[in-house]
Design a protein around this motif. Structure first.
Motif, PDB file in Angstrom:
ATOM      1  N   GLY A   1      -7.449  -8.350  -3.900  1.00 18.03           N
ATOM      2  CA  GLY A   1      -6.013  -8.502  -3.664  1.00 18.03           C
ATOM      3  C   GLY A   1      -5.244  -7.227  -3.950  1.00 18.03           C
TER       4      GLY A   1
ATOM      5  N   CYS B   1      -6.149  -4.250  -3.561  1.00 15.71           N
ATOM      6  CA  CYS B   1      -6.358  -3.263  -2.490  1.00 15.71           C
ATOM      7  C   CYS B   1      -5.245  -3.319  -1.448  1.00 15.71           C
ATOM      8  CB  CYS B   1      -7.708  -3.486  -1.806  1.00 15.71           C
ATOM      9  SG  CYS B   1      -9.145  -3.041  -2.803  1.00 15.71           S
ATOM     10  N   PHE B   2      -4.688  -4.509  -1.236  1.00 16.45           N
ATOM     11  CA  PHE B   2      -3.673  -4.680  -0.199  1.00 16.45           C
ATOM     12  C   PHE B   2      -2.372  -3.951  -0.533  1.00 16.45           C
ATOM     13  CE2 PHE B   2      -6.729  -7.760   0.930  1.00 16.45           C
ATOM     14  CZ  PHE B   2      -6.523  -8.128   2.248  1.00 16.45           C
TER      15      PHE B   2
ATOM     16  N   PHE C   1      -5.367   1.308   1.811  1.00 16.33           N
ATOM     17  CA  PHE C   1      -5.537   0.131   2.668  1.00 16.33           C
ATOM     18  C   PHE C   1      -4.733   0.283   3.956  1.00 16.33           C
ATOM     19  CE2 PHE C   1      -3.904  -4.026   4.065  1.00 16.33           C
ATOM     20  CZ  PHE C   1      -5.097  -4.648   4.401  1.00 16.33           C
ATOM     21  N   VAL C   2      -3.508   0.744   3.823  1.00 19.09           N
ATOM     22  CA  VAL C   2      -2.654   0.942   5.014  1.00 19.09           C
ATOM     23  C   VAL C   2      -3.299   1.959   5.943  1.00 19.09           C
ATOM     24  CG1 VAL C   2      -0.417   1.752   5.831  1.00 19.09           C
ATOM     25  CG2 VAL C   2      -0.546   0.324   3.776  1.00 19.09           C
TER      26      VAL C   2
ATOM     27  N   THR D   1      -6.806   0.482   7.534  1.00 25.20           N
ATOM     28  CA  THR D   1      -6.637  -0.525   8.576  1.00 25.20           C
ATOM     29  C   THR D   1      -5.930   0.065   9.802  1.00 25.20           C
ATOM     30  OG1 THR D   1      -4.618  -1.274   7.424  1.00 25.20           O
ATOM     31  CG2 THR D   1      -6.648  -2.487   7.002  1.00 25.20           C
TER      32      THR D   1
END
Length: 260
Positions: free
Chosen positions: A234, A236-237, A242-243, A246
């Motif tokens: 969690g 990591c988000f 992460f941004v 992804t």
């Protein structure tokens, strides 16, 4: 920082720490343990260091053991303090670093030397490496985490045999036991470690740090590894990595992780 018994060199995202007591086969004494702690802490605090490699100077030994002369006269209380302080200062400290640590085992890794290698996140060995925990031949047991980490890596039965016989295994046997990940000729050892480190550095250092924490949790009493994994997953988000990761995937390009 300058050290008496340790060399630390940074290059291209990798800090290589070398135990530099070749005349003593890089045996661990209290000063060396303190210097190793300081060198690891310095490397971990350096945002440019993405991977740490630990090895020994010379061609004979990673670390041939502890400096027995330092504790041969110790009392029961002093012996317990020696183990507790050493584990906290170096061995547990290394295991729980958020920066990946690779042990480049170049020769003998005995007693405290094998315990240091086992506290690293994984191990690569030269073909001439020999590993063992000979402490019972001295009337003592491994005190720097050896009775705990060795069974985790090779299984209870093999660990029992290695500790009870106080014998050594060679690099090929260590590979078959799962104690080391790779075996290469000695002149190829650091090159392979650098190659693996380069692969690691392509990924998110933030995510790797959280993965280390989640994996380690499975081996600690009172910890639910699955719950730790969920929590770290969690977290990591909320990271810039992460941004970027992804977004790069969706844009079909390689990620350029900021490490935040």
């Amino acid at each position: 920082m300058n050290y008496e018994n340790v060399l630390s060199e940074f290059q291209n995202g990798i800090t290589t720490i070398t135990i530099n007591r070749p005349k003593k086969l890089n045996a661990l004494n209290s000063d060396t343990i303190q210097e190793l702690h300081d060198a690891f802490e310095e490397a971990d605090n350096n945002e440019d260091t993405k991977v740490i490699i630990i090895t020994g100077s010379g061609e004979k030994a990673f670390v041939a053991g502890a400096d027995i002369s330092e504790f041969a006269h110790f009392s029961v209380n002093e012996g317990g303090q020696l183990a507790a302080q050493g584990q906290a200062l170096l061995f547990d400290f290394v295991e729980n670093l958020s920066t990946p640590v690779i042990a480049a085992v170049n020769g003998f890794a005995l007693g405290g030397g094998l315990e240091l290698a086992m506290s690293c996140h994984f191990r690569v060995a030269s073909s001439n490496a020999r590993m063992g925990l000979p402490e019972t031949s001295l009337g003592v047991i491994p005190g720097y985490g050896g009775t705990q980490r060795l069974p985790q890596l090779v299984g209870k039965g093999r660990a029992m045999e290695m500790i009870m016989t106080a014998g050594m295994i060679d690099a090929k046997q260590a590979l078959s036991y799962g104690l080391v990940n790779h075996v290469v000729e000695q002149d190829e050892l650091l090159g392979l470690c650098d190659k693996i480190a380069s692969k690691i550095m392509k990924n998110s250092s933030v995510a790797i740090g959280k993965a280390i924490k989640a994996i380690n949790a499975n081996y600690k009493d009172g910890k639910d590894g699955y719950k730790v994994e969920i929590k770290q997953f969690g977290k990591c988000f909320g990271t810039e990595d992460f941004v970027e990761g992804t977004t790069a995937f969706l844009e079909k390009r390689k990620a350029d992780f900021p490490g935040k």
